[in-house]
Design a protein around this motif. Structure first.
Motif, PDB file in Angstrom:
ATOM      1  N   ALA A 130       0.829  -1.204   0.000  1.00  0.00           N
ATOM      2  CA  ALA A 130       0.000   0.000   0.000  1.00  0.00           C
ATOM      3  C   ALA A 130       0.869   1.262   0.000  1.00  0.00           C
ATOM      4  CB  ALA A 130      -0.924  -0.007   1.215  1.00  0.00           C
ATOM      5  N   VAL A 131       1.919   1.266   0.815  1.00  0.00           N
ATOM      6  CA  VAL A 131       2.782   2.443   0.896  1.00  0.00           C
ATOM      7  C   VAL A 131       3.568   2.626  -0.393  1.00  0.00           C
ATOM      8  CG1 VAL A 131       4.730   3.470   2.142  1.00  0.00           C
ATOM      9  CG2 VAL A 131       2.906   2.355   3.415  1.00  0.00           C
ATOM     10  N   ALA A 132       3.908   1.532  -1.062  1.00  0.00           N
ATOM     11  CA  ALA A 132       4.641   1.631  -2.329  1.00  0.00           C
ATOM     12  C   ALA A 132       3.849   2.379  -3.394  1.00  0.00           C
ATOM     13  CB  ALA A 132       5.008   0.245  -2.834  1.00  0.00           C
ATOM     14  N   ARG A 133       2.541   2.416  -3.248  1.00  0.00           N
ATOM     15  CA  ARG A 133       1.688   3.131  -4.212  1.00  0.00           C
ATOM     16  C   ARG A 133       1.433   4.577  -3.785  1.00  0.00           C
ATOM     17  NH1 ARG A 133      -0.968  -1.977  -3.835  1.00  0.00           N
ATOM     18  NH2 ARG A 133      -2.499  -1.106  -2.366  1.00  0.00           N
ATOM     19  N   ALA A 134       2.023   5.000  -2.681  1.00  0.00           N
ATOM     20  CA  ALA A 134       1.764   6.347  -2.150  1.00  0.00           C
ATOM     21  C   ALA A 134       2.491   7.399  -2.970  1.00  0.00           C
ATOM     22  CB  ALA A 134       2.205   6.417  -0.687  1.00  0.00           C
ATOM     23  N   ASP A 135       2.208   8.645  -2.616  1.00  0.00           N
ATOM     24  CA  ASP A 135       2.852   9.782  -3.266  1.00  0.00           C
ATOM     25  C   ASP A 135       4.380   9.672  -3.140  1.00  0.00           C
ATOM     26  OD1 ASP A 135       3.987  12.768  -2.787  1.00  0.00           O
ATOM     27  OD2 ASP A 135       2.322  12.788  -4.210  1.00  0.00           O
ATOM     28  N   GLY A 136       5.074  10.164  -4.132  1.00  0.00           N
ATOM     29  CA  GLY A 136       6.531  10.059  -4.158  1.00  0.00           C
ATOM     30  C   GLY A 136       7.211  10.667  -2.951  1.00  0.00           C
ATOM     31  N   ALA A 137       6.602  11.682  -2.353  1.00  0.00           N
ATOM     32  CA  ALA A 137       7.211  12.323  -1.183  1.00  0.00           C
ATOM     33  C   ALA A 137       7.353  11.342  -0.022  1.00  0.00           C
ATOM     34  CB  ALA A 137       6.373  13.528  -0.753  1.00  0.00           C
ATOM     35  N   VAL A 138       6.384  10.439   0.113  1.00  0.00           N
ATOM     36  CA  VAL A 138       6.444   9.443   1.180  1.00  0.00           C
ATOM     37  C   VAL A 138       7.653   8.532   0.992  1.00  0.00           C
ATOM     38  CG1 VAL A 138       5.266   7.439   2.175  1.00  0.00           C
ATOM     39  CG2 VAL A 138       3.969   9.501   1.619  1.00  0.00           C
ATOM     40  N   LEU A 139       7.962   8.229  -0.253  1.00  0.00           N
ATOM     41  CA  LEU A 139       9.048   7.307  -0.544  1.00  0.00           C
ATOM     42  C   LEU A 139      10.420   7.977  -0.558  1.00  0.00           C
ATOM     43  CD1 LEU A 139       7.358   5.326  -3.460  1.00  0.00           C
ATOM     44  CD2 LEU A 139       7.459   4.709  -1.044  1.00  0.00           C
ATOM     45  N   ALA A 140      10.470   9.284  -0.744  1.00  0.00           N
ATOM     46  CA  ALA A 140      11.760   9.910  -1.002  1.00  0.00           C
ATOM     47  C   ALA A 140      12.094  11.127  -0.148  1.00  0.00           C
ATOM     48  CB  ALA A 140      11.840  10.329  -2.482  1.00  0.00           C
ATOM     49  N   ASP A 141      11.122  11.722   0.550  1.00  0.00           N
ATOM     50  CA  ASP A 141      11.367  12.992   1.236  1.00  0.00           C
ATOM     51  C   ASP A 141      11.660  12.821   2.722  1.00  0.00           C
ATOM     52  OD1 ASP A 141      11.500  15.097  -0.449  1.00  0.00           O
ATOM     53  OD2 ASP A 141       9.403  15.694  -0.260  1.00  0.00           O
ATOM     54  N   TYR A 142      12.268  13.875   3.301  1.00  0.00           N
ATOM     55  CA  TYR A 142      12.306  13.991   4.751  1.00  0.00           C
ATOM     56  C   TYR A 142      10.892  14.228   5.269  1.00  0.00           C
ATOM     57  CZ  TYR A 142      17.382  14.886   4.479  1.00  0.00           C
ATOM     58  OH  TYR A 142      18.731  14.802   4.262  1.00  0.00           O
ATOM     59  N   ALA A 143      10.650  13.784   6.505  1.00  0.00           N
ATOM     60  CA  ALA A 143       9.401  14.128   7.170  1.00  0.00           C
ATOM     61  C   ALA A 143       9.566  15.462   7.891  1.00  0.00           C
ATOM     62  CB  ALA A 143       9.023  13.037   8.158  1.00  0.00           C
ATOM     63  N   CYS A 144       8.458  16.053   8.316  1.00  0.00           N
ATOM     64  CA  CYS A 144       8.536  17.256   9.142  1.00  0.00           C
ATOM     65  C   CYS A 144       9.176  16.878  10.480  1.00  0.00           C
ATOM     66  CB  CYS A 144       7.151  17.860   9.348  1.00  0.00           C
ATOM     67  SG  CYS A 144       5.983  16.765  10.181  1.00  0.00           S
ATOM     68  N   PRO A 145       9.731  17.824  11.215  1.00  0.00           N
ATOM     69  CA  PRO A 145      10.492  17.478  12.427  1.00  0.00           C
ATOM     70  C   PRO A 145       9.738  16.643  13.453  1.00  0.00           C
ATOM     71  CG  PRO A 145      10.970  19.728  11.790  1.00  0.00           C
ATOM     72  CD  PRO A 145       9.859  19.259  10.885  1.00  0.00           C
ATOM     73  N   LEU A 146       8.452  16.906  13.654  1.00  0.00           N
ATOM     74  CA  LEU A 146       7.696  16.100  14.613  1.00  0.00           C
ATOM     75  C   LEU A 146       7.409  14.700  14.096  1.00  0.00           C
ATOM     76  CD1 LEU A 146       5.067  18.599  16.097  1.00  0.00           C
ATOM     77  CD2 LEU A 146       6.952  17.508  17.317  1.00  0.00           C
ATOM     78  N   GLY A 147       7.418  14.522  12.780  1.00  0.00           N
ATOM     79  CA  GLY A 147       7.110  13.225  12.207  1.00  0.00           C
ATOM     80  C   GLY A 147       5.722  13.184  11.603  1.00  0.00           C
ATOM     81  N   LEU A 148       5.405  12.084  10.929  1.00  0.00           N
ATOM     82  CA  LEU A 148       4.158  11.922  10.181  1.00  0.00           C
ATOM     83  C   LEU A 148       2.937  12.314  11.014  1.00  0.00           C
ATOM     84  CD1 LEU A 148       2.970  10.742   7.465  1.00  0.00           C
ATOM     85  CD2 LEU A 148       2.673   8.610   8.748  1.00  0.00           C
ATOM     86  N   PRO A 149       2.191  13.347  10.624  1.00  0.00           N
ATOM     87  CA  PRO A 149       1.042  13.782  11.431  1.00  0.00           C
ATOM     88  C   PRO A 149       0.013  12.687  11.665  1.00  0.00           C
ATOM     89  CG  PRO A 149       1.619  15.478   9.834  1.00  0.00           C
ATOM     90  CD  PRO A 149       2.439  14.275   9.493  1.00  0.00           C
TER      91      PRO A 149
END
Length: 465
Positions: A130-149
């Motif tokens: 399921a996560v492999a089909r997510a937006d590219g940012a999920v697969l390649a970007d830094y998260a915000c400092p607090l982490g995934l909302p």
């Protein structure tokens, strides 16, 4: 009687060890010759010769009329040399290595995790797809400092179920539960501070605290939590900065904190101005939730941490810290300074697993399976004269007394030679007062070879001259 040369080498090694542990930092003055001779119960001439040899090696140097001093830069930090000397068999770092490096087929009832075959691997695979089909940012970007909302919001709801009221903005994701504790220690501790832990406690608490070069003091643990009289005495005597414990299911004993003990503990902590860190890593194993210190305290002086390595995956490194708002703000800065940010990927996979319907069913089956294996383990260990300190209501651990006269470290050493990894009691005990105790992981006791090896080793130890 040791020869003179042996005594000289012993003194030299003691000095090198203290330098490696940074007990003696650069420019530190070494004990006088007479003081060290008295302390180590050797002659003055032995210490003089040892100091002269170390000076010849450039490790220390003499200053006229002042004594000997450490030369050079600080030695690389050697954690194994920090704290009171321990036999290798009961050193937390060495025991962790044995469990982590053991071959997959090697029985390891001394480890602190479930076998891979007990984990929800199908749920993990589904979440990964399921996560492999997510937006590219999920697969390649830094998260915000607090982490995934979305995961922080889910954690806030899960904490509310055990009485901890905390908004998502006061939860920060970390790369693991260990990193969460490390960050809290960086945030609150200075070298030389005193930290209170349970005796016995999770052995990596002790190993991590070595890295922060603090004084570790243990307080006796009872089936209802820390011994309150001993706890109060430790606060009076040592003025600790932190107290670190497990909430929910205690590691290694399997005990659960009582409400009355929790209330009294928090009263004492407030009077002493001490911060409490509770590690809630075993929350999903509980059948009935135990009291949480953070629930009673409202996160005023309690910091709540946890991770998902025990019930979701140890390969997905994802943990969290819940704390008061001003502390979280400072911890975010510390996170940026030390790891810059986290990633979306592990957090998104964890969130997906936790929200799948299969996870709840997996936990129900897992709790039932652990209960069956716990009953079976109590019976089979009992046949060998190994009895539980208490029979826990949930979780994977049995904290057991060995037969009279049996040393747990010796038993672990003999069993390791036969390919079985055990966890002797003194690995968990800061005071080294648990030599007749051992922690067993019931999920790792399904291999009958373990009981054969234990029976053989116990027989040999009983009959040895």
């Amino acid at each position: 009687m040791p020869r003179q040369g042996t005594k000289i080498r012993t003194v030299m090694e003691a000095i090198r060890t203290r330098i490696a542990a940074r007990t003696y930092p650069p420019d530190a003055r070494l004990p006088s010759v007479r003081a060290l001779a008295k302390n180590m119960q050797v002659s003055v001439s032995t210490v003089v010769e040892a100091y002269d040899r170390l000076a010849a090696e450039g490790v220390i140097g003499a200053r006229a009329g002042s004594g000997f001093y450490v030369l050079g830069h600080a030695a690389p930090l050697a954690l194994a040399h920090i704290g009171p000397p321990r036999e290798r068999d009961v050193d937390p770092l060495w025991v962790s290595r044995q469990s982590l490096e053991a071959a997959d087929a090697m029985p390891k009832p001394g480890c602190g995790w479930l076998p891979a075959s007990w984990m929800d691997v199908d749920g993990l695979r589904s979440a990964l797809r399921a996560v492999a089909r997510a937006d590219g940012a999920v697969l390649a970007d830094y998260a915000c400092p607090l982490g995934l909302p979305a995961l922080r919001e889910l954690l806030a709801r899960r904490m509310a179920a055990v009485g901890i009221e905390v908004p998502a903005e006061q939860i920060m994701l970390t790369d693991s539960g260990t990193q969460a504790l490390d960050m809290v220690c960086r945030f609150l501790l200075e070298p030389g501070d005193t930290v209170l832990v349970d005796d016995p406690c999770y052995f990596n608490f002790q190993a991590l605290l070595r890295a922060h070069r603090v004084q570790v003091v243990g307080v006796a643990y009872t089936p209802q939590g820390p011994d309150i009289a001993a706890f109060a005495a430790c606060l009076q005597q040592h003025a600790p900065r932190l107290y670190i414990t497990n909430s929910g299911i205690h590691n290694p004993t399997g005990g659960t904190l009582s409400a009355s003990t929790a209330h009294r503990l928090l009263q004492l902590a407030e009077q002493a101005g001490m911060v409490v860190v509770e590690d809630d890593i075993f929350a999903d194993f509980e059948v009935q939730p135990a009291p949480r210190l953070a629930a009673f305290d409202g996160l005023a002086r309690v910091i709540h941490i946890g991770s998902f390595s025990k019930t979701v995956s140890a390969s997905l490194r994802c943990g969290y810290i819940a704390a008061r708002a001003d502390w979280i703000d400072s911890l975010v800065d510390l996170k940026i300074a030390t790891s810059f940010s986290g990633g979306f990927l592990a957090a998104q996979v964890v969130r997906t697993v936790l929200t799948q319907s299969g996870y709840r069913k997996h936990l129900e089956a897992l709790r039932a399976r652990l209960a069956r294996e716990r009953d079976r383990a109590v019976e089979r260990l009992g046949a060998l004269g190994i009895t539980p300190w208490l029979v826990p209501r949930a979780g994977m651990f049995l904290w057991c007394r060995l037969p009279d006269g049996i040393d747990a470290a010796r038993l672990a050493r003999a069993s390791l030679q036969e390919g079985v990894v055990l966890a002797p009691g003194n690995v968990f005990s800061p005071s080294l007062s648990a030599r007749n105790l051992m922690r067993f992981n019931v999920s790792q006791l399904t291999d009958s070879r373990v009981f054969d090896v234990l029976a053989q080793a116990l027989h040999q130890m009983r009959t040895a001259p």
